[in-house]
Design a protein around this motif. Structure first.
Motif, PDB file in Angstrom:
ATOM      1  N   ARG A 114     -16.996   3.131 -32.171  1.00 40.13           N
ATOM      2  CA  ARG A 114     -17.352   3.356 -33.570  1.00 40.13           C
ATOM      3  C   ARG A 114     -18.237   2.238 -34.092  1.00 40.13           C
ATOM      4  O   ARG A 114     -19.195   2.473 -34.842  1.00 40.13           O
ATOM      5  CB  ARG A 114     -16.076   3.491 -34.416  1.00 40.13           C
ATOM      6  N   MET A 115     -17.953   0.977 -33.690  1.00 32.60           N
ATOM      7  CA  MET A 115     -18.802  -0.129 -34.143  1.00 32.60           C
ATOM      8  C   MET A 115     -20.220   0.001 -33.600  1.00 32.60           C
ATOM      9  O   MET A 115     -21.192  -0.348 -34.288  1.00 32.60           O
ATOM     10  CB  MET A 115     -18.177  -1.465 -33.742  1.00 32.60           C
ATOM     11  N   ALA A 116     -20.361   0.500 -32.379  1.00 30.82           N
ATOM     12  CA  ALA A 116     -21.708   0.732 -31.837  1.00 30.82           C
ATOM     13  C   ALA A 116     -22.449   1.751 -32.682  1.00 30.82           C
ATOM     14  O   ALA A 116     -23.634   1.575 -33.004  1.00 30.82           O
ATOM     15  CB  ALA A 116     -21.609   1.199 -30.385  1.00 30.82           C
ATOM     16  N   ASP A 117     -21.769   2.818 -33.065  1.00 34.96           N
ATOM     17  CA  ASP A 117     -22.400   3.845 -33.901  1.00 34.96           C
ATOM     18  C   ASP A 117     -22.714   3.301 -35.297  1.00 34.96           C
ATOM     19  O   ASP A 117     -23.778   3.594 -35.861  1.00 34.96           O
ATOM     20  CB  ASP A 117     -21.481   5.062 -34.012  1.00 34.96           C
ATOM     21  N   ASP A 118     -21.788   2.525 -35.853  1.00 34.43           N
ATOM     22  CA  ASP A 118     -22.034   1.939 -37.176  1.00 34.43           C
ATOM     23  C   ASP A 118     -23.222   0.986 -37.139  1.00 34.43           C
ATOM     24  O   ASP A 118     -24.001   0.910 -38.103  1.00 34.43           O
ATOM     25  CB  ASP A 118     -20.788   1.203 -37.669  1.00 34.43           C
ATOM     26  N   ASN A 119     -23.360   0.247 -36.045  1.00 37.77           N
ATOM     27  CA  ASN A 119     -24.503  -0.654 -35.926  1.00 37.77           C
ATOM     28  C   ASN A 119     -25.811   0.140 -35.941  1.00 37.77           C
ATOM     29  O   ASN A 119     -26.781  -0.249 -36.594  1.00 37.77           O
ATOM     30  CB  ASN A 119     -24.405  -1.474 -34.646  1.00 37.77           C
ATOM     31  N   SER A 120     -25.814   1.261 -35.238  1.00 36.43           N
ATOM     32  CA  SER A 120     -27.007   2.107 -35.212  1.00 36.43           C
ATOM     33  C   SER A 120     -27.321   2.657 -36.601  1.00 36.43           C
ATOM     34  O   SER A 120     -28.486   2.762 -36.988  1.00 36.43           O
ATOM     35  CB  SER A 120     -26.802   3.265 -34.224  1.00 36.43           C
ATOM     36  N   LEU A 121     -26.275   3.002 -37.358  1.00 37.67           N
ATOM     37  CA  LEU A 121     -26.467   3.526 -38.707  1.00 37.67           C
ATOM     38  C   LEU A 121     -27.101   2.480 -39.617  1.00 37.67           C
ATOM     39  O   LEU A 121     -28.096   2.753 -40.306  1.00 37.67           O
ATOM     40  CB  LEU A 121     -25.124   4.001 -39.268  1.00 37.67           C
ATOM     41  N   VAL A 122     -26.542   1.282 -39.622  1.00 43.47           N
ATOM     42  CA  VAL A 122     -27.070   0.215 -40.476  1.00 43.47           C
ATOM     43  C   VAL A 122     -28.493  -0.136 -40.064  1.00 43.47           C
ATOM     44  O   VAL A 122     -29.385  -0.312 -40.911  1.00 43.47           O
ATOM     45  CB  VAL A 122     -26.152  -1.026 -40.420  1.00 43.47           C
ATOM     46  N   LEU A 123     -28.717  -0.232 -38.765  1.00 43.53           N
ATOM     47  CA  LEU A 123     -30.051  -0.566 -38.256  1.00 43.53           C
ATOM     48  C   LEU A 123     -31.070   0.479 -38.712  1.00 43.53           C
ATOM     49  O   LEU A 123     -32.143   0.136 -39.221  1.00 43.53           O
ATOM     50  CB  LEU A 123     -29.995  -0.658 -36.727  1.00 43.53           C
ATOM     51  N   ALA A 124     -30.728   1.756 -38.520  1.00 39.58           N
ATOM     52  CA  ALA A 124     -31.674   2.817 -38.865  1.00 39.58           C
ATOM     53  C   ALA A 124     -31.953   2.849 -40.363  1.00 39.58           C
ATOM     54  O   ALA A 124     -33.112   3.001 -40.788  1.00 39.58           O
ATOM     55  CB  ALA A 124     -31.122   4.161 -38.399  1.00 39.58           C
ATOM     56  N   TYR A 125     -30.909   2.704 -41.167  1.00 38.55           N
ATOM     57  CA  TYR A 125     -31.081   2.751 -42.622  1.00 38.55           C
ATOM     58  C   TYR A 125     -32.022   1.639 -43.088  1.00 38.55           C
ATOM     59  O   TYR A 125     -32.937   1.876 -43.887  1.00 38.55           O
ATOM     60  CB  TYR A 125     -29.719   2.621 -43.308  1.00 38.55           C
ATOM     61  N   GLU A 126     -31.803   0.417 -42.610  1.00 43.51           N
ATOM     62  CA  GLU A 126     -32.615  -0.710 -43.061  1.00 43.51           C
ATOM     63  C   GLU A 126     -34.011  -0.677 -42.444  1.00 43.51           C
ATOM     64  O   GLU A 126     -34.992  -1.059 -43.101  1.00 43.51           O
ATOM     65  CB  GLU A 126     -31.891  -2.017 -42.749  1.00 43.51           C
ATOM     66  N   ALA A 127     -34.116  -0.227 -41.198  1.00 47.60           N
ATOM     67  CA  ALA A 127     -35.436  -0.143 -40.563  1.00 47.60           C
ATOM     68  C   ALA A 127     -36.331   0.843 -41.297  1.00 47.60           C
ATOM     69  O   ALA A 127     -37.550   0.619 -41.429  1.00 47.60           O
ATOM     70  CB  ALA A 127     -35.282   0.259 -39.094  1.00 47.60           C
ATOM     71  N   TYR A 128     -35.743   1.933 -41.804  1.00 51.80           N
ATOM     72  CA  TYR A 128     -36.554   2.910 -42.532  1.00 51.80           C
ATOM     73  C   TYR A 128     -37.116   2.293 -43.808  1.00 51.80           C
ATOM     74  O   TYR A 128     -38.247   2.614 -44.201  1.00 51.80           O
ATOM     75  CB  TYR A 128     -35.719   4.140 -42.874  1.00 51.80           C
ATOM     76  N   LEU A 171     -26.201   1.423 -22.297  1.00 52.83           N
ATOM     77  CA  LEU A 171     -26.524   0.013 -22.496  1.00 52.83           C
ATOM     78  C   LEU A 171     -26.388  -0.371 -23.962  1.00 52.83           C
ATOM     79  O   LEU A 171     -25.761  -1.378 -24.306  1.00 52.83           O
ATOM     80  CB  LEU A 171     -27.952  -0.248 -21.996  1.00 52.83           C
ATOM     81  N   GLY A 172     -26.942   0.444 -24.842  1.00 47.60           N
ATOM     82  CA  GLY A 172     -26.835   0.167 -26.269  1.00 47.60           C
ATOM     83  C   GLY A 172     -25.403   0.229 -26.764  1.00 47.60           C
ATOM     84  O   GLY A 172     -24.979  -0.605 -27.570  1.00 47.60           O
ATOM     85  N   LYS A 173     -24.644   1.203 -26.275  1.00 47.16           N
ATOM     86  CA  LYS A 173     -23.258   1.338 -26.728  1.00 47.16           C
ATOM     87  C   LYS A 173     -22.416   0.127 -26.344  1.00 47.16           C
ATOM     88  O   LYS A 173     -21.506  -0.271 -27.081  1.00 47.16           O
ATOM     89  CB  LYS A 173     -22.645   2.621 -26.158  1.00 47.16           C
ATOM     90  N   LEU A 174     -22.704  -0.472 -25.203  1.00 42.16           N
ATOM     91  CA  LEU A 174     -21.950  -1.647 -24.758  1.00 42.16           C
ATOM     92  C   LEU A 174     -22.352  -2.916 -25.507  1.00 42.16           C
ATOM     93  O   LEU A 174     -21.520  -3.800 -25.723  1.00 42.16           O
ATOM     94  CB  LEU A 174     -22.135  -1.851 -23.249  1.00 42.16           C
ATOM     95  N   LEU A 175     -23.604  -3.013 -25.911  1.00 38.31           N
ATOM     96  CA  LEU A 175     -24.099  -4.248 -26.517  1.00 38.31           C
ATOM     97  C   LEU A 175     -23.979  -4.276 -28.040  1.00 38.31           C
ATOM     98  O   LEU A 175     -23.791  -5.347 -28.629  1.00 38.31           O
ATOM     99  CB  LEU A 175     -25.562  -4.460 -26.124  1.00 38.31           C
ATOM    100  N   ARG A 176     -24.067  -3.131 -28.685  1.00 37.75           N
ATOM    101  CA  ARG A 176     -24.171  -3.111 -30.154  1.00 37.75           C
ATOM    102  C   ARG A 176     -22.896  -3.505 -30.903  1.00 37.75           C
ATOM    103  O   ARG A 176     -23.004  -3.971 -32.037  1.00 37.75           O
ATOM    104  CB  ARG A 176     -24.679  -1.743 -30.620  1.00 37.75           C
ATOM    105  N   PRO A 177     -21.697  -3.338 -30.345  1.00 39.75           N
ATOM    106  CA  PRO A 177     -20.530  -3.820 -31.096  1.00 39.75           C
ATOM    107  C   PRO A 177     -20.620  -5.289 -31.480  1.00 39.75           C
ATOM    108  O   PRO A 177     -20.201  -5.685 -32.575  1.00 39.75           O
ATOM    109  CB  PRO A 177     -19.366  -3.548 -30.139  1.00 39.75           C
TER     110      PRO A 177
END
Length: 323
Positions: free
Chosen positions: A163-177, A256-262
Protein backbone atom coordinates in the motif's frame (compact mmCIF):
# COMPACT_ATOMS: atom_id res chain seq x y z
CA UNK A 1 20.56 -7.21 -25.80
CA UNK A 2 19.68 -3.69 -24.72
CA UNK A 3 18.49 -3.91 -21.11
CA UNK A 4 16.89 -1.41 -18.79
CA UNK A 5 19.64 0.06 -16.54
CA UNK A 6 17.32 1.30 -13.78
CA UNK A 7 15.35 4.42 -12.99
CA UNK A 8 15.78 8.01 -14.05
CA UNK A 9 19.33 8.21 -12.67
CA UNK A 10 20.32 5.29 -14.89
CA UNK A 11 22.99 7.31 -16.70
CA UNK A 12 24.68 7.94 -13.37
CA UNK A 13 24.46 4.25 -12.44
CA UNK A 14 25.93 3.13 -15.75
CA UNK A 15 28.76 5.69 -15.56
CA UNK A 16 29.84 4.59 -12.08
CA UNK A 17 29.53 0.87 -12.87
CA UNK A 18 31.57 1.28 -16.05
CA UNK A 19 34.31 3.23 -14.27
CA UNK A 20 33.59 6.38 -16.27
CA UNK A 21 33.12 8.30 -13.00
CA UNK A 22 34.06 7.42 -9.40
CA UNK A 23 30.75 8.68 -8.01
CA UNK A 24 27.58 10.47 -9.01
CA UNK A 25 24.51 12.15 -7.56
CA UNK A 26 21.00 11.14 -8.57
CA UNK A 27 17.42 11.82 -7.62
CA UNK A 28 15.40 9.22 -5.70
CA UNK A 29 11.69 10.13 -5.73
CA UNK A 30 10.46 6.59 -6.33
CA UNK A 31 13.65 4.53 -6.22
CA UNK A 32 15.67 6.19 -8.97
CA UNK A 33 19.01 6.13 -7.14
CA UNK A 34 18.64 2.60 -5.81
CA UNK A 35 17.19 1.12 -9.02
CA UNK A 36 20.17 1.95 -11.27
CA UNK A 37 22.53 0.94 -8.47
CA UNK A 38 20.75 -2.40 -8.08
CA UNK A 39 20.70 -3.20 -11.80
CA UNK A 40 24.30 -2.05 -12.40
CA UNK A 41 26.02 -3.67 -9.43
CA UNK A 42 26.96 -0.55 -7.45
CA UNK A 43 25.85 1.16 -4.22
CA UNK A 44 22.89 3.54 -4.28
CA UNK A 45 22.05 5.50 -1.14
CA UNK A 46 18.80 7.44 -0.60
CA UNK A 47 19.30 9.63 2.48
CA UNK A 48 16.43 10.60 4.72
CA UNK A 49 14.40 13.53 3.44
CA UNK A 50 16.25 16.73 4.32
CA UNK A 51 19.80 15.39 4.55
CA UNK A 52 20.92 16.89 1.22
CA UNK A 53 19.54 20.16 -0.10
CA UNK A 54 17.52 20.05 -3.31
CA UNK A 55 17.86 23.78 -3.98
CA UNK A 56 18.41 24.45 -7.65
CA UNK A 57 17.32 20.98 -8.76
CA UNK A 58 14.48 20.32 -11.18
CA UNK A 59 11.48 19.36 -9.01
CA UNK A 60 9.25 16.36 -9.61
CA UNK A 61 7.52 15.85 -6.24
CA UNK A 62 8.26 18.32 -3.45
CA UNK A 63 7.11 15.80 -0.84
CA UNK A 64 9.27 12.92 -2.05
CA UNK A 65 12.26 14.32 -3.95
CA UNK A 66 15.61 13.32 -2.39
CA UNK A 67 19.16 13.50 -3.72
CA UNK A 68 21.63 10.73 -3.03
CA UNK A 69 24.96 9.26 -4.15
CA UNK A 70 25.69 6.37 -6.48
CA UNK A 71 29.15 4.98 -5.73
CA UNK A 72 31.33 1.88 -5.79
CA UNK A 73 31.31 1.52 -2.00
CA UNK A 74 29.40 2.47 1.12
CA UNK A 75 32.46 4.41 2.33
CA UNK A 76 32.39 6.61 -0.78
CA UNK A 77 28.64 7.16 -0.41
CA UNK A 78 29.14 8.24 3.18
CA UNK A 79 31.99 10.63 2.34
CA UNK A 80 30.03 12.30 -0.44
CA UNK A 81 27.01 12.67 1.84
CA UNK A 82 29.16 14.25 4.54
CA UNK A 83 30.22 16.89 2.04
CA UNK A 84 26.71 17.60 0.78
CA UNK A 85 24.65 17.29 3.97
CA UNK A 86 23.51 20.20 6.09
CA UNK A 87 20.90 22.93 6.46
CA UNK A 88 20.08 25.21 3.54
CA UNK A 89 17.61 28.09 3.82
CA UNK A 90 16.62 27.46 0.19
CA UNK A 91 15.29 23.99 1.05
CA UNK A 92 13.06 23.97 4.13
CA UNK A 93 13.25 20.17 4.38
CA UNK A 94 16.88 20.50 5.47
CA UNK A 95 15.87 22.80 8.34
CA UNK A 96 13.52 20.22 9.85
CA UNK A 97 16.13 17.48 10.27
CA UNK A 98 17.82 17.34 13.72
CA UNK A 99 21.43 18.49 13.60
CA UNK A 100 22.45 15.32 15.45
CA UNK A 101 21.44 13.24 12.43
CA UNK A 102 23.92 15.12 10.26
CA UNK A 103 26.69 15.14 12.86
CA UNK A 104 26.38 11.36 13.33
CA UNK A 105 27.35 10.81 9.69
CA UNK A 106 30.89 11.81 10.64
CA UNK A 107 31.21 9.15 13.36
CA UNK A 108 31.06 5.60 11.96
CA UNK A 109 30.38 2.98 14.63
CA UNK A 110 30.66 -0.79 14.77
CA UNK A 111 27.24 -2.46 14.70
CA UNK A 112 26.38 -5.82 16.23
CA UNK A 113 24.82 -8.55 14.11
CA UNK A 114 21.53 -8.24 15.94
CA UNK A 115 21.20 -4.63 14.81
CA UNK A 116 19.75 -5.82 11.48
CA UNK A 117 16.34 -7.44 10.99
CA UNK A 118 14.91 -8.94 7.81
CA UNK A 119 11.47 -8.09 6.42
CA UNK A 120 9.31 -11.23 6.53
CA UNK A 121 8.55 -12.46 2.98
CA UNK A 122 4.80 -12.25 3.67
CA UNK A 123 5.22 -8.46 3.87
CA UNK A 124 7.15 -8.03 0.61
CA UNK A 125 5.29 -5.69 -1.77
CA UNK A 126 6.26 -7.78 -4.81
CA UNK A 127 7.09 -11.42 -5.49
CA UNK A 128 10.59 -12.30 -6.65
CA UNK A 129 11.43 -14.15 -9.84
CA UNK A 130 13.25 -17.47 -9.50
CA UNK A 131 16.67 -15.86 -9.90
CA UNK A 132 15.70 -13.12 -7.48
CA UNK A 133 14.81 -15.72 -4.86
CA UNK A 134 18.06 -17.59 -5.46
CA UNK A 135 20.14 -14.44 -4.95
CA UNK A 136 18.11 -13.55 -1.85
CA UNK A 137 18.63 -17.00 -0.28
CA UNK A 138 22.34 -16.96 -1.13
CA UNK A 139 22.63 -13.58 0.58
CA UNK A 140 21.01 -15.03 3.71
CA UNK A 141 23.44 -17.96 3.63
CA UNK A 142 26.46 -15.65 3.39
CA UNK A 143 25.22 -13.68 6.37
CA UNK A 144 24.73 -16.90 8.36
CA UNK A 145 28.26 -18.02 7.52
CA UNK A 146 29.54 -14.66 8.76
CA UNK A 147 27.72 -15.15 12.07
CA UNK A 148 24.93 -12.67 11.23
CA UNK A 149 21.42 -14.12 11.38
CA UNK A 150 18.85 -11.33 11.21
CA UNK A 151 15.55 -12.01 12.92
CA UNK A 152 12.36 -11.86 10.86
CA UNK A 153 10.57 -8.52 11.25
CA UNK A 154 6.80 -8.43 10.83
CA UNK A 155 5.41 -4.92 10.32
CA UNK A 156 2.41 -3.69 12.29
CA UNK A 157 -0.91 -4.47 10.61
CA UNK A 158 -1.37 -0.86 9.46
CA UNK A 159 2.03 -0.76 7.75
CA UNK A 160 1.48 -2.43 4.37
CA UNK A 161 4.55 -2.11 2.14
CA UNK A 162 2.43 -2.75 -0.95
CA UNK A 163 0.00 0.00 0.00
CA UNK A 164 2.86 2.41 0.76
CA UNK A 165 4.30 1.74 -2.70
CA UNK A 166 0.95 2.62 -4.25
CA UNK A 167 0.56 5.70 -2.04
CA UNK A 168 4.01 6.86 -3.09
CA UNK A 169 2.98 6.58 -6.73
CA UNK A 170 -0.19 8.57 -6.01
CA UNK A 171 1.64 11.44 -4.30
CA UNK A 172 4.34 11.45 -6.97
CA UNK A 173 1.84 11.55 -9.83
CA UNK A 174 -0.32 14.25 -8.23
CA UNK A 175 2.62 16.59 -7.59
CA UNK A 176 4.37 15.83 -10.89
CA UNK A 177 1.24 16.86 -12.78
CA UNK A 178 1.32 20.25 -11.03
CA UNK A 179 4.84 20.77 -12.39
CA UNK A 180 4.60 19.18 -15.85
CA UNK A 181 0.94 18.61 -16.63
CA UNK A 182 1.00 21.40 -19.21
CA UNK A 183 3.59 19.41 -21.17
CA UNK A 184 1.70 16.13 -20.91
CA UNK A 185 -1.53 17.76 -22.04
CA UNK A 186 0.11 19.32 -25.10
CA UNK A 187 0.17 16.75 -27.96
CA UNK A 188 2.83 18.78 -29.75
CA UNK A 189 5.37 18.21 -26.96
CA UNK A 190 7.82 15.42 -27.92
CA UNK A 191 7.27 13.17 -24.91
CA UNK A 192 7.62 9.39 -24.76
CA UNK A 193 3.99 8.28 -24.57
CA UNK A 194 4.67 6.17 -21.48
CA UNK A 195 5.90 9.26 -19.63
CA UNK A 196 3.07 11.40 -21.02
CA UNK A 197 0.48 8.93 -19.72
CA UNK A 198 2.08 8.77 -16.28
CA UNK A 199 2.13 12.53 -15.88
CA UNK A 200 -1.38 12.94 -17.25
CA UNK A 201 -2.69 10.36 -14.77
CA UNK A 202 -1.75 12.74 -11.96
CA UNK A 203 -4.32 15.22 -13.24
CA UNK A 204 -7.11 12.71 -12.57
CA UNK A 205 -6.28 12.25 -8.87
CA UNK A 206 -8.77 13.95 -6.57
CA UNK A 207 -7.30 16.46 -4.09
CA UNK A 208 -9.05 14.59 -1.26
CA UNK A 209 -7.27 11.35 -2.20
CA UNK A 210 -3.94 13.17 -2.28
CA UNK A 211 -4.58 14.72 1.14
CA UNK A 212 -5.54 11.32 2.57
CA UNK A 213 -2.31 9.80 1.27
CA UNK A 214 -0.27 12.52 2.97
CA UNK A 215 -2.10 11.81 6.24
CA UNK A 216 -1.30 8.11 5.89
CA UNK A 217 2.33 9.00 5.24
CA UNK A 218 2.60 10.93 8.48
CA UNK A 219 1.09 8.02 10.41
CA UNK A 220 3.24 5.44 8.60
CA UNK A 221 6.46 7.29 9.40
CA UNK A 222 5.61 7.35 13.11
CA UNK A 223 4.54 3.70 13.11
CA UNK A 224 7.71 2.57 11.31
CA UNK A 225 9.98 4.49 13.68
CA UNK A 226 8.23 3.03 16.72
CA UNK A 227 8.27 -0.53 15.36
CA UNK A 228 11.99 -0.26 14.55
CA UNK A 229 13.04 0.57 18.11
CA UNK A 230 16.16 -1.45 18.92
CA UNK A 231 16.80 -2.27 15.26
CA UNK A 232 19.29 -0.25 13.22
CA UNK A 233 18.35 -1.44 9.73
CA UNK A 234 15.75 -3.55 7.95
CA UNK A 235 16.96 -5.88 5.19
CA UNK A 236 14.69 -6.60 2.21
CA UNK A 237 15.04 -7.25 -1.54
CA UNK A 238 15.86 -4.29 -3.76
CA UNK A 239 14.85 -5.92 -7.03
CA UNK A 240 12.71 -8.88 -8.02
CA UNK A 241 14.86 -9.63 -11.07
CA UNK A 242 17.90 -8.29 -12.88
CA UNK A 243 17.70 -5.80 -15.73
CA UNK A 244 15.46 -7.15 -18.51
CA UNK A 245 15.32 -6.36 -22.20
CA UNK A 246 13.85 -2.95 -22.93
CA UNK A 247 10.14 -3.03 -23.73
CA UNK A 248 8.23 -0.17 -25.37
CA UNK A 249 5.51 -0.10 -22.71
CA UNK A 250 8.03 -0.26 -19.83
CA UNK A 251 6.07 -2.91 -17.93
CA UNK A 252 8.76 -5.49 -17.20
CA UNK A 253 10.17 -3.71 -14.14
CA UNK A 254 7.05 -2.92 -12.12
CA UNK A 255 8.28 -5.12 -9.28
CA UNK A 256 11.37 -2.96 -8.94
CA UNK A 257 9.30 0.12 -8.18
CA UNK A 258 7.06 -1.73 -5.74
CA UNK A 259 10.08 -2.88 -3.73
CA UNK A 260 11.81 0.50 -3.64
CA UNK A 261 8.97 3.01 -3.23
CA UNK A 262 7.93 2.18 0.35
CA UNK A 263 11.18 3.75 1.59
CA UNK A 264 10.34 6.97 -0.28
CA UNK A 265 6.88 7.11 1.25
CA UNK A 266 8.40 6.66 4.71
CA UNK A 267 10.99 9.41 4.13
CA UNK A 268 13.38 6.71 5.27
CA UNK A 269 17.09 6.26 4.81
CA UNK A 270 17.65 3.40 2.35
CA UNK A 271 20.61 1.90 0.54
CA UNK A 272 20.93 -0.69 -2.24
CA UNK A 273 23.86 -3.08 -1.96
CA UNK A 274 25.16 -5.50 -4.62
CA UNK A 275 24.28 -9.09 -3.72
CA UNK A 276 25.21 -11.26 -6.70
CA UNK A 277 24.44 -11.98 -10.35
CA UNK A 278 21.78 -13.96 -12.16
CA UNK A 279 22.48 -16.79 -14.61
CA UNK A 280 23.15 -14.23 -17.37
CA UNK A 281 25.72 -12.44 -15.22
CA UNK A 282 23.44 -9.47 -14.59
CA UNK A 283 23.74 -7.70 -11.20
CA UNK A 284 21.15 -7.96 -8.45
CA UNK A 285 20.86 -6.30 -5.06
CA UNK A 286 19.29 -6.11 -1.63
CA UNK A 287 18.47 -2.98 0.34
CA UNK A 288 18.55 -1.75 3.92
CA UNK A 289 16.01 0.69 5.39
CA UNK A 290 16.10 2.78 8.56
CA UNK A 291 13.63 5.32 10.00
CA UNK A 292 13.96 8.95 8.93
CA UNK A 293 17.01 10.54 10.53
CA UNK A 294 18.77 7.26 11.35
CA UNK A 295 21.16 7.52 8.40
CA UNK A 296 24.35 7.00 10.39
CA UNK A 297 23.17 3.68 11.81
CA UNK A 298 22.02 2.58 8.36
CA UNK A 299 25.40 3.34 6.81
CA UNK A 300 27.21 1.61 9.67
CA UNK A 301 25.19 -1.55 9.02
CA UNK A 302 25.64 -1.28 5.26
CA UNK A 303 29.42 -1.00 5.65
CA UNK A 304 29.44 -4.14 7.79
CA UNK A 305 27.39 -6.13 5.28
CA UNK A 306 28.61 -5.01 1.85
CA UNK A 307 31.66 -7.30 1.58
CA UNK A 308 29.72 -10.23 3.02
CA UNK A 309 26.92 -9.84 0.49
CA UNK A 310 29.19 -9.28 -2.53
CA UNK A 311 32.76 -10.35 -1.73
CA UNK A 312 33.87 -9.83 -5.35
CA UNK A 313 32.75 -6.75 -7.32
CA UNK A 314 32.81 -7.14 -11.09
CA UNK A 315 33.72 -4.46 -13.60
CA UNK A 316 32.22 -4.67 -17.09
CA UNK A 317 34.46 -5.31 -20.09
CA UNK A 318 34.37 -2.10 -22.14
CA UNK A 319 37.13 -3.01 -24.59
CA UNK A 320 34.65 -3.05 -27.46
CA UNK A 321 34.23 0.69 -26.91
CA UNK A 322 37.96 1.33 -26.60
CA UNK A 323 37.70 1.88 -22.81
Amino acid sequence: TARAPGGSSSGAGVAVAAGLAPLAVGGDTGGSVRAPAALNGVVGYKPSSGVISRAGCLPLSETLDVLGPICRSVADARLLTQLLAGPDIDDVATLALPAASIAALRRPAARRGGAVAVLAPQAWPATLADEGLRIWHEAQERLDQAGITPQAWHPPASLSFARMADDNSLVLAYEAYRHFGHLADDPDQPLWEVVRARIAAGGRIAPADYAAALQRRHADMATFAAAMQGIDALLMPACDQAGQALDPADTRHTGLGKLLRPANFLGAAAIALPAGHDVDGMPMAVQLLAPAGADAALLDCAAALERILAPVLRTPDLSAWGL
